[in-house]
Motif scaffolding. Structure first.
Motif, PDB file in Angstrom:
ATOM      1  N   VAL A 310      -6.196  39.854  -9.049  1.00  0.00           N
ATOM      2  CA  VAL A 310      -7.033  38.596  -9.265  1.00  0.00           C
ATOM      3  C   VAL A 310      -7.934  38.217  -8.097  1.00  0.00           C
ATOM      4  CG1 VAL A 310      -6.252  36.492  -7.126  1.00  0.00           C
ATOM      5  CG2 VAL A 310      -4.027  37.990  -8.735  1.00  0.00           C
ATOM      6  N   ASN A 311      -7.792  39.788  -7.167  1.00  0.00           N
ATOM      7  CA  ASN A 311      -9.209  40.029  -6.434  1.00  0.00           C
ATOM      8  C   ASN A 311     -10.051  39.890  -7.380  1.00  0.00           C
ATOM      9  OD1 ASN A 311     -10.812  40.670  -3.703  1.00  0.00           O
ATOM     10  ND2 ASN A 311     -11.174  42.410  -5.249  1.00  0.00           N
ATOM     11  N   THR A 314     -11.381  35.829  -8.568  1.00  0.00           N
ATOM     12  CA  THR A 314     -11.767  35.148  -7.786  1.00  0.00           C
ATOM     13  C   THR A 314     -13.426  35.125  -7.965  1.00  0.00           C
ATOM     14  OG1 THR A 314     -10.050  35.573  -6.479  1.00  0.00           O
ATOM     15  CG2 THR A 314     -11.612  34.725  -5.141  1.00  0.00           C
ATOM     16  N   ILE A 322      -5.298  36.832  -2.464  1.00  0.00           N
ATOM     17  CA  ILE A 322      -5.623  38.038  -3.069  1.00  0.00           C
ATOM     18  C   ILE A 322      -4.718  39.007  -2.718  1.00  0.00           C
ATOM     19  CG2 ILE A 322      -8.435  37.193  -4.166  1.00  0.00           C
ATOM     20  CD1 ILE A 322      -8.919  39.193  -1.820  1.00  0.00           C
TER      21      ILE A 322
END
Length: 353
Positions: A310-311, A314, A322
């Motif tokens: 997820v990081n 983004t 995150i």
């Protein structure tokens, strides 16, 4: 003034290059794009309010005089801010105008956080103390984190990372400590600013190299930070690309940058009764998965677990959580202009009431 950013008559953002226009010319260009639709009020960002202002203030001659008195603490910023105020008052003499201060959010710091360990007279007579900056950004993202998390006044560490960088400890919407101090030079490594150095460096450079205070000030504000460490650039995007190609200076700059952020966050955690999470914002904070990952990795004992997938996904302009459990990790794009508008409206409502 290289250009003007605003919203047009349809509420869409626009950018119009204006060369070396002065504030009046820039405001006239904005007015043209508004096609006769006058604003109801004008909110101004003022960098330094000293101890005069703990909240936004309706601008009058008394407020302007107080800002002028504080200009010695922000000689590069407050005079330019006041030039914008003067130009706006000429163009919109009948509109209410509000000053929103970078320092006001941090006026809730306790004495143990804002006092320097110097003689009392320097504070009492000359206002030498820690003030903090980026207040509109830290206020916005911490309150947004409260809303997104569902917490009623959480304990947040916020990291505003751009060309200028600062961290803040926020508890129930109040700033309890922050990394910048008397001036925006204190604290983190920044684009061209050194951040914290040994205070004895000034005397050492004066004795050993014969440098003047002006030369040392230029060094620390314009030639240091990421630029000075890397010998290459103050742009994190360029440094990350150069690091990937084996540039030693770029790699060192990124390492020092991330370490100093983590070190500051760890120190600021002492101010919080409870830590609920960490918020990244600003150009680097919103756009650099590499920086976020390394900062979190340097704080393993804080119960922060990064979701690397997820990081990495983004991107700027999108809020995102995150973390992979444990304390919360957020990327929240800052909206300093929106915060200024909000505080302007609040001040006007209070005045009317």
């Amino acid at each position: 003034m290289p250009g003007s950013r605003a919203l047009d008559s349809l509420g869409e953002p626009f950018e119009q290059p204006l060369g070396n226009a002065d504030p009046t010319t820039a405001l006239e260009a904005i007015l043209d794009r508004l096609e006769g639709r006058l604003p109801q009020a004008v909110g101004h960002r003022i960098v330094h309010g000293g101890e005069h202002f703990t909240q936004a203030a309706l601008i009058d001659d008394t407020v302007i005089a107080a800002i002028e008195q504080t200009s010695a603490l922000a000689p590069l910023h407050n005079p330019a801010n006041l030039a914008g105020v003067a130009a706006t008052r000429r163009l919109f003499p009948d509109l209410p105008q509000v000053a929103v201060f970078d320092t006001a959010f941090h006026q809730t710091l306790p004495a143990q956080a804002y006092r320097y360990a110097v003689p009392e007279a320097l504070y009492r007579d000359h206002a030498i103390r820690r003030y903090g900056f980026h207040g509109t950004s830290h206020a916005y993202v911490s309150r947004r984190a409260d809303a997104l998390s569902g917490l009623e006044g959480g304990g947040w560490l916020t990291a505003h990372l751009g060309n200028g960088c600062s961290t803040c400890a926020v508890w129930k919407g109040r700033s309890l400590d922050t990394s910048m101090g008397l001036t925006p030079l204190e604290g983190l490594v920044m684009g061209t600013r050194s951040g914290d150095v040994d205070p004895g460096l000034h005397a050492h450079l004066a004795r050993q190299l014969g440098w003047t205070l002006e030369r040392i000030d230029t060094l620390l504000n314009r030639e240091s930070g990421l630029l000075g460490l890397s010998g290459l650039s103050n742009d994190m995007r360029e440094l990350e690309a150069a690091e990937a190609e084996g540039h030693a200076g770029a790699a060192l700059a990124v390492e020092v940058f991330c370490y100093r952020i983590a070190k500051s966050l760890a120190a600021l955690s002492c101010a919080l009764p409870r830590l609920d999470g960490l918020v990244f914002t600003g150009g680097i904070g919103e756009n650099s998965p590499r920086v976020r990952e390394q900062v979190v990795a340097l704080l393993p004992h804080f119960g922060l677990q990064l979701n690397r997938t997820v990081n990495g996904e983004t991107v700027r302009g999108r809020e995102g959580r995150i973390d992979a459990g444990g304390r919360q990790l957020w990327v929240i794009p800052t909206d300093e202009e929106g915060q200024i508008a909000t505080e302007t409206c609040q001040r006007l409502k209070e005045t009317i009431a």
